[in-house]
Each structure stands twice: as C-alpha cells, then as structure tokens.
Design a protein around this motif. Structure first.
Motif, PDB file in Angstrom:
ATOM      1  N   PRO A  43     -38.481  -6.168 -18.772  1.00  0.00           N
ATOM      2  CA  PRO A  43     -39.849  -5.657 -18.965  1.00  0.00           C
ATOM      3  C   PRO A  43     -40.715  -6.598 -19.796  1.00  0.00           C
ATOM      4  N   SER A  44     -40.155  -7.183 -20.835  1.00  0.00           N
ATOM      5  CA  SER A  44     -40.927  -8.114 -21.669  1.00  0.00           C
ATOM      6  C   SER A  44     -41.257  -9.388 -20.908  1.00  0.00           C
ATOM      7  N   LEU A  45     -40.306  -9.883 -20.120  1.00  0.00           N
ATOM      8  CA  LEU A  45     -40.556 -11.095 -19.344  1.00  0.00           C
ATOM      9  C   LEU A  45     -41.611 -10.861 -18.273  1.00  0.00           C
ATOM     10  N   ILE A  46     -41.591  -9.699 -17.644  1.00  0.00           N
ATOM     11  CA  ILE A  46     -42.603  -9.380 -16.632  1.00  0.00           C
ATOM     12  C   ILE A  46     -43.981  -9.280 -17.277  1.00  0.00           C
ATOM     13  N   ALA A  47     -44.069  -8.593 -18.396  1.00  0.00           N
ATOM     14  CA  ALA A  47     -45.354  -8.468 -19.089  1.00  0.00           C
ATOM     15  C   ALA A  47     -45.861  -9.833 -19.547  1.00  0.00           C
ATOM     16  N   ALA A  48     -44.967 -10.659 -20.068  1.00  0.00           N
ATOM     17  CA  ALA A  48     -45.366 -11.992 -20.520  1.00  0.00           C
ATOM     18  C   ALA A  48     -45.812 -12.857 -19.351  1.00  0.00           C
ATOM     19  N   ALA A  49     -45.096 -12.792 -18.244  1.00  0.00           N
ATOM     20  CA  ALA A  49     -45.466 -13.592 -17.077  1.00  0.00           C
ATOM     21  C   ALA A  49     -46.811 -13.143 -16.518  1.00  0.00           C
ATOM     22  N   LEU A  50     -47.024 -11.839 -16.460  1.00  0.00           N
ATOM     23  CA  LEU A  50     -48.291 -11.330 -15.938  1.00  0.00           C
ATOM     24  C   LEU A  50     -49.457 -11.719 -16.834  1.00  0.00           C
ATOM     25  N   LEU A  51     -49.309 -11.537 -18.124  1.00  0.00           N
ATOM     26  CA  LEU A  51     -50.388 -11.889 -19.046  1.00  0.00           C
ATOM     27  C   LEU A  51     -50.665 -13.381 -19.019  1.00  0.00           C
ATOM     28  N   THR A  52     -49.629 -14.190 -19.008  1.00  0.00           N
ATOM     29  CA  THR A  52     -49.806 -15.635 -18.976  1.00  0.00           C
ATOM     30  C   THR A  52     -50.466 -16.076 -17.673  1.00  0.00           C
ATOM     31  N   PHE A  53     -50.021 -15.503 -16.562  1.00  0.00           N
ATOM     32  CA  PHE A  53     -50.596 -15.875 -15.278  1.00  0.00           C
ATOM     33  C   PHE A  53     -52.065 -15.500 -15.194  1.00  0.00           C
ATOM     34  N   MET A  54     -52.389 -14.273 -15.580  1.00  0.00           N
ATOM     35  CA  MET A  54     -53.788 -13.832 -15.493  1.00  0.00           C
ATOM     36  C   MET A  54     -54.692 -14.629 -16.440  1.00  0.00           C
ATOM     37  N   THR A  55     -54.204 -14.923 -17.612  1.00  0.00           N
ATOM     38  CA  THR A  55     -54.994 -15.707 -18.557  1.00  0.00           C
ATOM     39  C   THR A  55     -55.199 -17.135 -18.062  1.00  0.00           C
ATOM     40  N   SER A  56     -54.161 -17.721 -17.494  1.00  0.00           N
ATOM     41  CA  SER A  56     -54.299 -19.089 -16.995  1.00  0.00           C
ATOM     42  C   SER A  56     -55.198 -19.156 -15.771  1.00  0.00           C
ATOM     43  N   MET A  57     -55.178 -18.099 -14.946  1.00  0.00           N
ATOM     44  CA  MET A  57     -56.065 -18.094 -13.783  1.00  0.00           C
ATOM     45  C   MET A  57     -57.535 -17.961 -14.203  1.00  0.00           C
ATOM     46  N   ALA A  58     -57.776 -17.310 -15.309  1.00  0.00           N
ATOM     47  CA  ALA A  58     -59.143 -17.123 -15.781  1.00  0.00           C
ATOM     48  C   ALA A  58     -59.589 -18.232 -16.734  1.00  0.00           C
ATOM     49  N   SER A  59     -58.685 -19.129 -17.078  1.00  0.00           N
ATOM     50  CA  SER A  59     -59.009 -20.172 -18.048  1.00  0.00           C
ATOM     51  C   SER A  59     -60.031 -21.148 -17.467  1.00  0.00           C
ATOM     52  N   PHE A  60     -61.050 -21.379 -18.232  1.00  0.00           N
ATOM     53  CA  PHE A  60     -62.099 -22.300 -17.794  1.00  0.00           C
ATOM     54  C   PHE A  60     -62.324 -23.405 -18.809  1.00  0.00           C
ATOM     55  N   SER A  61     -62.345 -23.064 -20.082  1.00  0.00           N
ATOM     56  CA  SER A  61     -62.731 -24.033 -21.098  1.00  0.00           C
ATOM     57  C   SER A  61     -61.682 -25.127 -21.317  1.00  0.00           C
ATOM     58  N   ALA A  62     -60.404 -24.768 -21.355  1.00  0.00           N
ATOM     59  CA  ALA A  62     -59.372 -25.788 -21.598  1.00  0.00           C
ATOM     60  C   ALA A  62     -59.305 -26.820 -20.470  1.00  0.00           C
ATOM     61  N   PRO A  63     -59.281 -26.410 -19.203  1.00  0.00           N
ATOM     62  CA  PRO A  63     -59.292 -27.444 -18.156  1.00  0.00           C
ATOM     63  C   PRO A  63     -60.587 -28.255 -18.134  1.00  0.00           C
ATOM     64  N   LEU A  64     -61.697 -27.633 -18.517  1.00  0.00           N
ATOM     65  CA  LEU A  64     -62.963 -28.359 -18.543  1.00  0.00           C
ATOM     66  C   LEU A  64     -62.956 -29.448 -19.612  1.00  0.00           C
ATOM     67  N   LEU A  65     -62.433 -29.094 -20.798  1.00  0.00           N
ATOM     68  CA  LEU A  65     -62.441 -30.058 -21.899  1.00  0.00           C
ATOM     69  C   LEU A  65     -61.295 -31.059 -21.845  1.00  0.00           C
ATOM     70  N   PHE A  66     -60.100 -30.606 -21.467  1.00  0.00           N
ATOM     71  CA  PHE A  66     -58.919 -31.451 -21.555  1.00  0.00           C
ATOM     72  C   PHE A  66     -58.303 -31.803 -20.211  1.00  0.00           C
ATOM     73  N   GLY A  67     -58.833 -31.271 -19.130  1.00  0.00           N
ATOM     74  CA  GLY A  67     -58.197 -31.409 -17.823  1.00  0.00           C
ATOM     75  C   GLY A  67     -58.182 -32.810 -17.260  1.00  0.00           C
ATOM     76  N   GLY A  68     -59.209 -33.586 -17.511  1.00  0.00           N
ATOM     77  CA  GLY A  68     -59.264 -34.921 -16.930  1.00  0.00           C
ATOM     78  C   GLY A  68     -59.479 -34.836 -15.427  1.00  0.00           C
ATOM     79  N   ASP A  69     -58.572 -35.424 -14.655  1.00  0.00           N
ATOM     80  CA  ASP A  69     -58.701 -35.442 -13.201  1.00  0.00           C
ATOM     81  C   ASP A  69     -57.987 -34.282 -12.523  1.00  0.00           C
ATOM     82  N   VAL A  70     -57.466 -33.345 -13.294  1.00  0.00           N
ATOM     83  CA  VAL A  70     -56.741 -32.215 -12.729  1.00  0.00           C
ATOM     84  C   VAL A  70     -57.738 -31.259 -12.068  1.00  0.00           C
ATOM     85  N   ARG A  71     -57.427 -30.877 -10.828  1.00  0.00           N
ATOM     86  CA  ARG A  71     -58.305 -29.957 -10.103  1.00  0.00           C
ATOM     87  C   ARG A  71     -57.781 -28.539 -10.284  1.00  0.00           C
ATOM     88  N   VAL A  72     -58.569 -27.715 -10.954  1.00  0.00           N
ATOM     89  CA  VAL A  72     -58.223 -26.329 -11.223  1.00  0.00           C
ATOM     90  C   VAL A  72     -59.234 -25.465 -10.483  1.00  0.00           C
TER      91      VAL A  72
END
Length: 139
Positions: A45-74
């Motif tokens: 249960p903890s791993l599922i909750a952690a994976a879901l929260l991490t996945f949803m947060t990373s999918m919504a992340s905009f500022s970190a890839p914008l500032l540090f992403g370089g040539d990475v296409r997100v």
C-alpha cells in the motif's frame, strides 16, 4: 520527486509488523522468502501510494524541466512551447495525451488497490490503548 517516495515508503516501513518476519525466520524461511512473502506485501500500500504521488507530481512538473531540463523533451514543456508558437491544435492534443496518461495511471493504481491482494498481510491485531501515565507524588 525522491522525497515524496521516501516519506511514504518510510511511513510504511515503520508500520511493518516485525514479529511476522521474526517468526518466519525462526520457522526456517530464507531471507529472500521473508522479503517476498512477508515484508513486500506489507509495504505494497505504501509503495502504491508513493508511486502514484510521484508519478502524478512528475507528470505535472513544469518548472524543474524548464529550468534544469536542457535538451530533454518533457510533455509539459512541449505543451508550453506549442502554445508559445501559437499552435493551439498541437497544444490541445498534447494536453489530452497528458490527461489520458495520468488518468490511465490513476485508474491502474486504483484497480490494483481494489484487488486487495495485499490487505491480509497489512492487517495487524488490535493496537494497544493509550493510558495516561499516573505520577504519584510522594512527600
């Protein structure tokens, strides 16, 4: 996104009933069997909750890839650049793709949690009731 995963997994690790692992080791189970049959089902249960929260947060992340992403296409940056170019059709298409991916992951995690394959291992007996500490004052 590491702190999200770390905090939820750490909370799951503190909730594990160590007496089950100890009992299985004393009955002759190997360390790998204890990990796969005792520890991981309690952590699921903890791993599922952690994976879901991490996945949803990373999918919504905009500022970190914008500032540090370089040539990475997100995907979030691709939506932003399509909007900046004025290509609204591409921006809307990418937005729908992002929403479909996120909702699919959410449905997958909810369906897996609904199977309750891990519920029996995660349940413990009744917790001890808290009692106030009585301090006796002696003269």
């Amino acid at each position: 996104m590491y702190p999200f995963f770390y905090m939820l997994t750490g909370a799951g690790l503190t909730r594990i009933d160590a007496s089950l692992a100890e009992a299985s080791r004393s009955l002759g189970a190997s360390a790998t069997r204890v990990l796969t049959r005792i520890i991981l089902p309690q952590l699921t249960p903890s791993l599922i909750a952690a994976a879901l929260l991490t996945f949803m947060t990373s999918m919504a992340s905009f500022s970190a890839p914008l500032l540090f992403g370089g040539d990475v296409r997100v995907l979030t940056l691709e939506i932003y650049t399509a909007r900046q170019r004025g290509d609204l059709t591409m921006a809307l298409t990418e937005t729908v793709i992002l929403a479909v991916i996120s909702l699919s992951a959410l449905i997958f995690f909810q369906r897996y949690e609904g199977t309750r394959k891990f519920a029996a291992a995660a349940l413990k007996g009744a917790t001890k009731k808290r009692r106030p500490i009585a301090v006796a004052l002696r003269a």
